[in-house]
Design a protein around this motif. Structure first.
Motif, PDB file in Angstrom:
ATOM      1  N   MET A  89      26.961  56.511  65.091  1.00  0.00           N
ATOM      2  CA  MET A  89      27.368  55.787  63.902  1.00  0.00           C
ATOM      3  C   MET A  89      26.171  55.486  63.001  1.00  0.00           C
ATOM      4  N   PHE A  90      25.077  55.020  63.605  1.00  0.00           N
ATOM      5  CA  PHE A  90      23.876  54.696  62.836  1.00  0.00           C
ATOM      6  C   PHE A  90      23.322  55.935  62.138  1.00  0.00           C
ATOM      7  N   ASP A  91      23.282  57.081  62.845  1.00  0.00           N
ATOM      8  CA  ASP A  91      22.764  58.315  62.244  1.00  0.00           C
ATOM      9  C   ASP A  91      23.588  58.732  61.032  1.00  0.00           C
ATOM     10  N   LYS A  92      24.895  58.591  61.122  1.00  0.00           N
ATOM     11  CA  LYS A  92      25.755  58.950  60.000  1.00  0.00           C
ATOM     12  C   LYS A  92      25.463  58.041  58.804  1.00  0.00           C
ATOM     13  N   GLN A  93      25.329  56.738  59.036  1.00  0.00           N
ATOM     14  CA  GLN A  93      25.036  55.805  57.952  1.00  0.00           C
ATOM     15  C   GLN A  93      23.676  56.096  57.329  1.00  0.00           C
ATOM     16  N   LEU A  94      22.709  56.440  58.169  1.00  0.00           N
ATOM     17  CA  LEU A  94      21.380  56.767  57.657  1.00  0.00           C
ATOM     18  C   LEU A  94      21.425  58.023  56.792  1.00  0.00           C
ATOM     19  N   ARG A  95      22.154  59.040  57.230  1.00  0.00           N
ATOM     20  CA  ARG A  95      22.298  60.269  56.421  1.00  0.00           C
ATOM     21  C   ARG A  95      22.990  59.965  55.097  1.00  0.00           C
ATOM     22  N   LEU A  96      24.028  59.141  55.139  1.00  0.00           N
ATOM     23  CA  LEU A  96      24.725  58.753  53.902  1.00  0.00           C
ATOM     24  C   LEU A  96      23.794  57.997  52.963  1.00  0.00           C
ATOM     25  N   LEU A  97      23.004  57.105  53.532  1.00  0.00           N
ATOM     26  CA  LEU A  97      22.068  56.321  52.725  1.00  0.00           C
ATOM     27  C   LEU A  97      21.011  57.220  52.085  1.00  0.00           C
ATOM     28  N   GLU A  98      20.462  58.155  52.849  1.00  0.00           N
ATOM     29  CA  GLU A  98      19.465  59.091  52.311  1.00  0.00           C
ATOM     30  C   GLU A  98      20.070  59.972  51.215  1.00  0.00           C
ATOM     31  N   ALA A  99      21.283  60.443  51.431  1.00  0.00           N
ATOM     32  CA  ALA A  99      21.953  61.277  50.422  1.00  0.00           C
ATOM     33  C   ALA A  99      22.227  60.470  49.160  1.00  0.00           C
ATOM     34  N   GLN A 100      22.654  59.220  49.335  1.00  0.00           N
ATOM     35  CA  GLN A 100      22.904  58.331  48.192  1.00  0.00           C
ATOM     36  C   GLN A 100      21.619  58.119  47.397  1.00  0.00           C
ATOM     37  N   LYS A 101      20.542  57.830  48.089  1.00  0.00           N
ATOM     38  CA  LYS A 101      19.250  57.583  47.428  1.00  0.00           C
ATOM     39  C   LYS A 101      18.812  58.816  46.638  1.00  0.00           C
ATOM     40  N   GLN A 102      18.913  59.990  47.242  1.00  0.00           N
ATOM     41  CA  GLN A 102      18.495  61.209  46.555  1.00  0.00           C
ATOM     42  C   GLN A 102      19.366  61.475  45.333  1.00  0.00           C
ATOM     43  N   GLN A 103      20.672  61.265  45.478  1.00  0.00           N
ATOM     44  CA  GLN A 103      21.588  61.496  44.362  1.00  0.00           C
ATOM     45  C   GLN A 103      21.286  60.550  43.205  1.00  0.00           C
ATOM     46  N   GLU A 104      21.011  59.282  43.514  1.00  0.00           N
ATOM     47  CA  GLU A 104      20.705  58.321  42.458  1.00  0.00           C
ATOM     48  C   GLU A 104      19.412  58.677  41.740  1.00  0.00           C
ATOM     49  N   TRP A 105      18.389  59.095  42.474  1.00  0.00           N
ATOM     50  CA  TRP A 105      17.122  59.469  41.833  1.00  0.00           C
ATOM     51  C   TRP A 105      17.254  60.776  41.057  1.00  0.00           C
ATOM     52  N   ASP A 106      18.063  61.706  41.560  1.00  0.00           N
ATOM     53  CA  ASP A 106      18.298  62.950  40.817  1.00  0.00           C
ATOM     54  C   ASP A 106      19.010  62.664  39.498  1.00  0.00           C
ATOM     55  N   THR A 107      20.003  61.779  39.532  1.00  0.00           N
ATOM     56  CA  THR A 107      20.723  61.385  38.322  1.00  0.00           C
ATOM     57  C   THR A 107      19.772  60.722  37.322  1.00  0.00           C
ATOM     58  N   TYR A 108      18.888  59.877  37.824  1.00  0.00           N
ATOM     59  CA  TYR A 108      17.894  59.210  36.985  1.00  0.00           C
ATOM     60  C   TYR A 108      16.957  60.237  36.340  1.00  0.00           C
ATOM     61  N   ALA A 109      16.514  61.214  37.098  1.00  0.00           N
ATOM     62  CA  ALA A 109      15.615  62.248  36.566  1.00  0.00           C
ATOM     63  C   ALA A 109      16.292  63.033  35.448  1.00  0.00           C
ATOM     64  N   VAL A 110      17.562  63.365  35.627  1.00  0.00           N
ATOM     65  CA  VAL A 110      18.306  64.087  34.589  1.00  0.00           C
ATOM     66  C   VAL A 110      18.418  63.229  33.326  1.00  0.00           C
ATOM     67  N   ALA A 111      18.731  61.952  33.498  1.00  0.00           N
ATOM     68  CA  ALA A 111      18.867  61.056  32.346  1.00  0.00           C
ATOM     69  C   ALA A 111      17.538  60.891  31.609  1.00  0.00           C
ATOM     70  N   LEU A 112      16.433  60.756  32.353  1.00  0.00           N
ATOM     71  CA  LEU A 112      15.118  60.668  31.713  1.00  0.00           C
ATOM     72  C   LEU A 112      14.807  61.942  30.934  1.00  0.00           C
ATOM     73  N   THR A 113      15.055  63.075  31.557  1.00  0.00           N
ATOM     74  CA  THR A 113      14.791  64.361  30.905  1.00  0.00           C
ATOM     75  C   THR A 113      15.573  64.473  29.602  1.00  0.00           C
TER      76      THR A 113
END
Length: 94
Positions: free
Chosen positions: A1-25
């Motif tokens: 359960m913890f591993d799944k939550q950690l993977r979800l959290l990492e994916a969420q973080k990457q998606q949010e930063w990718d979205t931010y990079a696109v908006a800045l660009t």
């Protein structure tokens, strides 16, 4: 359960930063196109690496610094999003 939550959290973080990079660009490119008399190409390259912290940044030309500062001021970063990352994951799951 913890591993799944950690993977979800990492994916969420990457998606949010990718979205931010696109908006800045997009913000930088739009601002650059609006500068009258600018006849040089503007190349914007923003990458995200959420696993490292950069403590020093490259010295930018004054125009580049101005465009970047304006974009960073105008575009909310992932740190400005409502709730915590875990709360945002839970909201997506509903």
């Amino acid at each position: 359960m913890f591993d799944k939550q950690l993977r979800l959290l990492e994916a969420q973080k990457q998606q949010e930063w990718d979205t931010y990079a696109v908006a800045l660009t997009q913000s930088i490119e739009t601002a650059a196109r609006s500068i009258q008399g600018l006849r040089v190409p503007i190349e914007v390259a923003i990458t995200t690496n959420t696993d490292s912290i950069v403590t020093a940044h490259q010295k930018l030309e004054p125009l580049a610094e101005q465009l970047l500062d304006a974009a960073v001021t105008a575009i909310p970063s992932p740190a400005d999003l409502p709730g915590t990352p875990l709360e945002r994951i839970a909201a997506k799951a509903q």
